[in-house]
Design a protein around this motif. Sequence first.
Motif, PDB file in Angstrom:
ATOM      1  N   UNK A 243       0.839  -1.202   0.000  1.00 15.27           N
ATOM      2  CA  UNK A 243       0.000   0.000   0.000  1.00 15.27           C
ATOM      3  C   UNK A 243       0.873   1.251   0.000  1.00 15.27           C
ATOM      4  N   UNK A 244       1.883   1.275   0.882  1.00 15.96           N
ATOM      5  CA  UNK A 244       2.774   2.423   0.942  1.00 15.96           C
ATOM      6  C   UNK A 244       3.542   2.606  -0.366  1.00 15.96           C
ATOM      7  N   UNK A 245       3.968   1.498  -0.951  1.00 15.41           N
ATOM      8  CA  UNK A 245       4.693   1.591  -2.225  1.00 15.41           C
ATOM      9  C   UNK A 245       3.794   2.179  -3.311  1.00 15.41           C
ATOM     10  N   UNK A 246       2.532   1.776  -3.341  1.00 13.95           N
ATOM     11  CA  UNK A 246       1.596   2.295  -4.335  1.00 13.95           C
ATOM     12  C   UNK A 246       1.335   3.781  -4.117  1.00 13.95           C
ATOM     13  N   UNK A 247       1.197   4.188  -2.874  1.00 16.60           N
ATOM     14  CA  UNK A 247       0.988   5.606  -2.585  1.00 16.60           C
ATOM     15  C   UNK A 247       2.199   6.436  -2.972  1.00 16.60           C
ATOM     16  N   UNK A 248       3.394   5.928  -2.654  1.00  9.68           N
ATOM     17  CA  UNK A 248       4.621   6.640  -3.012  1.00  9.68           C
ATOM     18  C   UNK A 248       4.760   6.752  -4.527  1.00  9.68           C
ATOM     19  N   UNK A 249       4.405   5.682  -5.231  1.00 11.54           N
ATOM     20  CA  UNK A 249       4.548   5.687  -6.686  1.00 11.54           C
ATOM     21  C   UNK A 249       3.550   6.629  -7.345  1.00 11.54           C
ATOM     22  N   UNK A 250       2.370   6.783  -6.735  1.00 13.46           N
ATOM     23  CA  UNK A 250       1.345   7.664  -7.314  1.00 13.46           C
ATOM     24  C   UNK A 250       1.836   9.104  -7.359  1.00 13.46           C
ATOM     25  N   UNK A 251       2.443   9.557  -6.266  1.00 12.07           N
ATOM     26  CA  UNK A 251       3.127  10.839  -6.273  1.00 12.07           C
ATOM     27  C   UNK A 251       2.259  12.084  -6.205  1.00 12.07           C
ATOM     28  N   UNK A 252       0.951  11.951  -6.261  1.00 15.97           N
ATOM     29  CA  UNK A 252       0.085  13.133  -6.178  1.00 15.97           C
ATOM     30  C   UNK A 252      -0.036  13.581  -4.717  1.00 15.97           C
ATOM     31  N   UNK A 253      -0.573  14.757  -4.510  1.00 17.96           N
ATOM     32  CA  UNK A 253      -0.641  15.318  -3.165  1.00 17.96           C
ATOM     33  C   UNK A 253      -1.491  14.468  -2.220  1.00 17.96           C
ATOM     34  N   UNK A 254      -2.621  13.974  -2.720  1.00 15.54           N
ATOM     35  CA  UNK A 254      -3.508  13.175  -1.864  1.00 15.54           C
ATOM     36  C   UNK A 254      -2.798  11.896  -1.433  1.00 15.54           C
ATOM     37  N   UNK A 255      -2.175  11.198  -2.367  1.00 16.34           N
ATOM     38  CA  UNK A 255      -1.495   9.941  -2.039  1.00 16.34           C
ATOM     39  C   UNK A 255      -0.323  10.171  -1.101  1.00 16.34           C
ATOM     40  N   UNK A 256       0.405  11.255  -1.315  1.00 16.06           N
ATOM     41  CA  UNK A 256       1.523  11.582  -0.434  1.00 16.06           C
ATOM     42  C   UNK A 256       1.036  11.815   0.992  1.00 16.06           C
ATOM     43  N   UNK A 257      -0.093  12.483   1.120  1.00 17.15           N
ATOM     44  CA  UNK A 257      -0.649  12.741   2.452  1.00 17.15           C
ATOM     45  C   UNK A 257      -1.083  11.441   3.121  1.00 17.15           C
ATOM     46  N   UNK A 258      -1.674  10.517   2.362  1.00 17.88           N
ATOM     47  CA  UNK A 258      -2.092   9.235   2.950  1.00 17.88           C
ATOM     48  C   UNK A 258      -0.885   8.443   3.428  1.00 17.88           C
ATOM     49  N   UNK A 259       0.202   8.473   2.664  1.00 16.30           N
ATOM     50  CA  UNK A 259       1.419   7.773   3.074  1.00 16.30           C
ATOM     51  C   UNK A 259       1.977   8.369   4.358  1.00 16.30           C
ATOM     52  N   UNK A 260       1.931   9.686   4.487  1.00 22.46           N
ATOM     53  CA  UNK A 260       2.388  10.342   5.716  1.00 22.46           C
ATOM     54  C   UNK A 260       1.532   9.918   6.904  1.00 22.46           C
ATOM     55  N   UNK A 261       0.226   9.841   6.698  1.00 21.62           N
ATOM     56  CA  UNK A 261      -0.669   9.419   7.772  1.00 21.62           C
ATOM     57  C   UNK A 261      -0.345   7.994   8.214  1.00 21.62           C
ATOM     58  N   UNK A 262      -0.162   7.097   7.254  1.00 19.56           N
ATOM     59  CA  UNK A 262       0.128   5.700   7.593  1.00 19.56           C
ATOM     60  C   UNK A 262       1.440   5.574   8.352  1.00 19.56           C
ATOM     61  N   UNK A 263       2.445   6.306   7.944  1.00 21.56           N
ATOM     62  CA  UNK A 263       3.757   6.188   8.579  1.00 21.56           C
ATOM     63  C   UNK A 263       3.772   6.759   9.999  1.00 21.56           C
ATOM     64  N   UNK A 264       2.729   7.512  10.362  1.00 24.55           N
ATOM     65  CA  UNK A 264       2.618   8.024  11.726  1.00 24.55           C
ATOM     66  C   UNK A 264       1.871   7.068  12.647  1.00 24.55           C
ATOM     67  N   UNK A 265       1.229   6.048  12.093  1.00 23.24           N
ATOM     68  CA  UNK A 265       0.439   5.107  12.886  1.00 23.24           C
ATOM     69  C   UNK A 265       1.319   3.982  13.426  1.00 23.24           C
ATOM     70  N   UNK A 266       0.771   3.238  14.359  1.00 20.21           N
ATOM     71  CA  UNK A 266       1.473   2.072  14.898  1.00 20.21           C
ATOM     72  C   UNK A 266       1.617   1.006  13.821  1.00 20.21           C
ATOM     73  N   UNK A 267       2.835   0.604  13.489  1.00 15.01           N
ATOM     74  CA  UNK A 267       3.016  -0.440  12.472  1.00 15.01           C
ATOM     75  C   UNK A 267       2.312  -1.749  12.834  1.00 15.01           C
ATOM     76  N   UNK A 268       2.327  -2.091  14.119  1.00 12.78           N
ATOM     77  CA  UNK A 268       1.624  -3.305  14.546  1.00 12.78           C
ATOM     78  C   UNK A 268       0.123  -3.159  14.328  1.00 12.78           C
ATOM     79  N   UNK A 269      -0.420  -2.015  14.708  1.00  8.69           N
ATOM     80  CA  UNK A 269      -1.849  -1.790  14.520  1.00  8.69           C
ATOM     81  C   UNK A 269      -2.235  -1.853  13.048  1.00  8.69           C
ATOM     82  N   UNK A 270      -1.410  -1.275  12.189  1.00 14.06           N
ATOM     83  CA  UNK A 270      -1.705  -1.317  10.754  1.00 14.06           C
ATOM     84  C   UNK A 270      -1.748  -2.747  10.240  1.00 14.06           C
ATOM     85  N   UNK A 271      -0.753  -3.536  10.598  1.00 15.20           N
ATOM     86  CA  UNK A 271      -0.689  -4.915  10.099  1.00 15.20           C
ATOM     87  C   UNK A 271      -1.860  -5.744  10.617  1.00 15.20           C
ATOM     88  N   UNK A 272      -2.171  -5.617  11.910  1.00 16.88           N
ATOM     89  CA  UNK A 272      -3.265  -6.391  12.501  1.00 16.88           C
ATOM     90  C   UNK A 272      -4.607  -5.921  11.946  1.00 16.88           C
TER      91      UNK A 272
END
Length: 346
Positions: A243-272
């Motif tokens: 998901x993060x790779x797809x958001x990074x590859x998209x490169x638009x402002x909305x996708x970049x913001x979603x990637x930033x949001x995900x990277x601020x969350x708990x990695x364990x919580x995201x996976x579970x």
Amino acid sequence: MTDDVIIRRTGDVGRISLNRPKALNALNQSMVDAMIEALTAWRDDDSIKAVVVDGEGERGFCAGGDIKMLAESGKAGDDRAWRFWRDEYRLNTLIFEYPKPYVALIDGITMGGGVGVSVHGSHRVAGDRTMIAMPETGIGFHPDVGGAYFLPRLAGCLGEWMGLTGARLKTADAIAAGVATHYVPSERNGELIYALETERLDDDGERIEELLDGFDGKVGDSDLALERGLIDAAFCEPSIEAILAALDAAGDNWSTRQAELLRAKSPTSLAVTLEAIRTGRDLEFRDVMAQDLRVSMRFLRPGSDFYEGVRAVVVDKDNAPSWGPVPADRAVFFAPLDDDHEMSFI
């Protein structure tokens, strides 16, 4: 009984008002107990044709549950958290299976536990102040209260996007996503409640539909129509990394913001959370609730990101959590509890 929820009968309607406006009507154990008692009594009362639920105050319908108590219970090793979750999930199941119209007036902040006492009902009425979110990954937790049931049943991968990022849906977005079923302008809420309380209602809910349609307003345009393609292109991917790779590859402002949001969350919580949502797509509601209780209890293990999330967001409020690594074996989150703590239903 408790003053934190107001329960009464008016006309053909059973009325429940969440009454902790200073806490944005966040749920506690006594509120859950009172709602279960009322809904169970009204379920078999032929003179009650529908249930109407709202929240006191103008800011929130219900902003969640008593997160601080849950973390304290986990650290103390007592059963307060387990009992609250078990009973809250029993309440969610009672609402999902309710044989009568259940009308939730979600005009205000509706998060976590507030979603659980609204989205599983037959009628979810948004107002101008509506804001719906499942923000649990931001506190090192998961979208419980049946999130793994309703989220994967939204169109495309809207559910994954909401559950992982904690996206906030305003009124038009909530209607477009199907999280809310009706829109009534906030200024007409009082009129709607009066109509529901004074009209003669029928057994099949047709009169309620007519009333809601009569109060309906123009909700406006939703941004989801523009974002759906971007959401599905990224959040339908099979893993958080993809998901993060797809958001990074998209490169638009909305996708970049979603990637930033995900990277601020708990990695364990995201996976579970992603695994819970994908698994929940094929489960019946009660099976999802059993899964929710198992996963919730595993977030109380020593060293869990949940404690750090509560510290950062609720206690110290520095909003600077230090997350731990993702456990190598995530299956433990979904394994059955001991016989005394497995989910049971009313």
